[in-house]
Design a protein around this motif. Sequence first.
Motif, PDB file in Angstrom:
ATOM      1  N   MET A 385     -19.268 -11.905  33.483  1.00 36.89           N
ATOM      2  CA  MET A 385     -18.967 -11.694  32.067  1.00 36.89           C
ATOM      3  C   MET A 385     -17.453 -11.590  31.841  1.00 36.89           C
ATOM      4  N   LEU A 386     -16.784 -10.897  32.759  1.00 41.33           N
ATOM      5  CA  LEU A 386     -15.326 -10.784  32.644  1.00 41.33           C
ATOM      6  C   LEU A 386     -14.664 -12.141  32.797  1.00 41.33           C
ATOM      7  N   PHE A 387     -15.199 -12.982  33.723  1.00 43.16           N
ATOM      8  CA  PHE A 387     -14.665 -14.334  33.869  1.00 43.16           C
ATOM      9  C   PHE A 387     -14.784 -15.107  32.554  1.00 43.16           C
ATOM     10  N   THR A 388     -15.969 -15.015  31.949  1.00 43.83           N
ATOM     11  CA  THR A 388     -16.219 -15.747  30.703  1.00 43.83           C
ATOM     12  C   THR A 388     -15.269 -15.290  29.603  1.00 43.83           C
ATOM     13  N   GLU A 389     -15.089 -13.961  29.508  1.00 41.46           N
ATOM     14  CA  GLU A 389     -14.163 -13.425  28.512  1.00 41.46           C
ATOM     15  C   GLU A 389     -12.746 -13.912  28.757  1.00 41.46           C
ATOM     16  N   LYS A 390     -12.350 -13.955  30.032  1.00 38.48           N
ATOM     17  CA  LYS A 390     -11.002 -14.403  30.343  1.00 38.48           C
ATOM     18  C   LYS A 390     -10.830 -15.882  30.013  1.00 38.48           C
ATOM     19  N   GLU A 391     -11.848 -16.690  30.321  1.00 36.97           N
ATOM     20  CA  GLU A 391     -11.770 -18.114  30.004  1.00 36.97           C
ATOM     21  C   GLU A 391     -11.677 -18.322  28.495  1.00 36.97           C
ATOM     22  N   LYS A 392     -12.461 -17.541  27.735  1.00 38.76           N
ATOM     23  CA  LYS A 392     -12.385 -17.650  26.273  1.00 38.76           C
ATOM     24  C   LYS A 392     -10.991 -17.274  25.776  1.00 38.76           C
ATOM     25  N   ARG A 393     -10.444 -16.223  26.387  1.00 33.70           N
ATOM     26  CA  ARG A 393      -9.105 -15.789  25.969  1.00 33.70           C
ATOM     27  C   ARG A 393      -8.058 -16.852  26.297  1.00 33.70           C
ATOM     28  N   ILE A 394      -8.222 -17.489  27.459  1.00 36.56           N
ATOM     29  CA  ILE A 394      -7.272 -18.543  27.831  1.00 36.56           C
ATOM     30  C   ILE A 394      -7.387 -19.728  26.882  1.00 36.56           C
TER      31      ILE A 394
END
Length: 615
Positions: A385-394
């Motif tokens: 989930m943290l990966f997904t959030e980071k990808e969205k932020r990027i």
Amino acid sequence: MKRKREGYAKLFMSSVTLIGWLLIIFSIRKWETPHEPVVLALLLMFLLISEYYPMPVWRGHTAITFPVVYVLYLLYGFSCTALVYAFAVLIVNLLHRRPLRTVLFNPAQLVLSFYLAAAILSGAEYQLEQLAVDPIFQGIIRYFFLLAVYVIINNLIVDLVLLIRPQPYSLQSWRQKSLTELNSAAISLVYGITLYIVGSENRGEIDVFAYFFFFSPLVGISLLSATIARLKREQNRLKLLFSITSQLNQMLPSQDWLSALKGSFNELIGAEASILWIKKEGDWEVSFKDGRTLADCGLLAEAFAEFAGMRRPMIYNDRKKDAGVASACFEKDVKAFVYSPLVIENETIGMFIVARSRTKSFEDHDVQSIATLSNQLAVVIKTRMLFTEKEKRIVLEERNRIARDIHDGVAQTLAGAVMKLETAGKKFSKNPEETRKLVDESVLGLRDSLKEVRESIYALRPYPTQKATLAEAILRKIEAAQKEYGQAIQFEIRGQEQQLSPMVEKVLFDTFRESLHNAIKHSQATKIEILLSYQSEHILLKIKDDGKGFSLFQAMLKARSQPHFGILQMNDAAEKINASLQIDSKEGSGTEVSIAVPKMGVEGESNDDQAHASG
């Protein structure tokens, strides 16, 4: 049809149970006070130990109790043997917390099998007595005959139950069961032969110590081997748990990260069905389903509310009494369930449910294994989930950057061109020369803006690594460069090629493309070598040329004033994925650019077996 077969199986088991217990009740009526009660108690103890700790044999486990039962039969007759045998099997089944139907069936089936074998032996006594052989050999023949008939009848009853049941009973399963029982019969036969050989020697009166020393090796070996087998099972369980958790970490970025483990969960826990729900943005979704589950069960919101409130595993041993809120997602003949919540930071982010068809079949070590696996899944899911959030932020940052570049670049240029053209329109009749100059400046600005727009459009197109693997994208770029410039380029791949996350592939490809561009356009290289290496600790990409080289310090100063993907941009991109970028170059000695992505460097991912994820 399935229900009918289940009904027939229950009817057959009930019939065997009824007949067997009638024999046991009849034996109670014929009970007489046994002589040598100490010997009887000793043999009962041996029976209990042998039944509780079955001996491991090839491809299975079996209780080596027939020699003890046979001695009971010789000493005390059938009635006492039936009662003692039934009592021992009943106690062991209760201690193992087996279902009531099984608890009643097992002793009845064994007693019935032994009764039929003894009855057939009695019918064949006359023929056996006519054999002109030594009495010892004649006793061995009787023992072998009784053992063979008992094994055949016992296995025939079990096979009929398994064949009538709706659950599949394959030929391979039958062979494995039969081989296990044959192993048990072989050990019993050897021990029976030893019994007659030792008994034939004149060693005085046979007392309780004689029985103890004769049977204690059998029981001792059974006890020791069962303990060793249990330790090996626990060791294998730990190995399998470690293997599963390692695979979870390795496949973390993959979209299909759970389906690749189908079967492993159930193998670890010895379950027949399992379902995993994950809470994503407030909604519960089925992320994993294996075994005897239903395609659609449509849980209500109240069920998910109960999931969210769970913090510890819940055990439901009997579906008829209570099976929890998700029992409708499993086949009806699945009876026992363990609900294990995936909890992290005191928040339930998922629910892992494991099921078996036998009631009261989950023991403490099973629940511990399920809870351990659930904890690992919770960490993996939260990390994902943290990966997904980071990808969205990027992605959001990249959109904002493009918007800012358009606002600061193209929009300003277009605004300036419009103002100049308006001014030129006003001055056209009075000052043609100044009008021409304004028009020329506007045209030049519009051309620059058109170039920026095209570059932005190209940047927004699907990336080369989104349409192919990293190695394929690099190879296509090399082929295009060779076709356009005729450049000598060598490309080598080492290790087993693996898929990476989109962010890592983009950074590696951008680094390769920029380095290749610099080698062709600026370094005047005659030879370019490219290496993509999938190593145990990291992924390495190296671009080496034999060109004229450059001063790294001067290049960095130049990169600060130029907006293209230069050295500073490569370094910033490498930092985003925790990679290390190294550039070695001197004037006149070529250039080597290498970027290494460690296992723990891919956006916090702990593997180099990563696959494309949405972003």
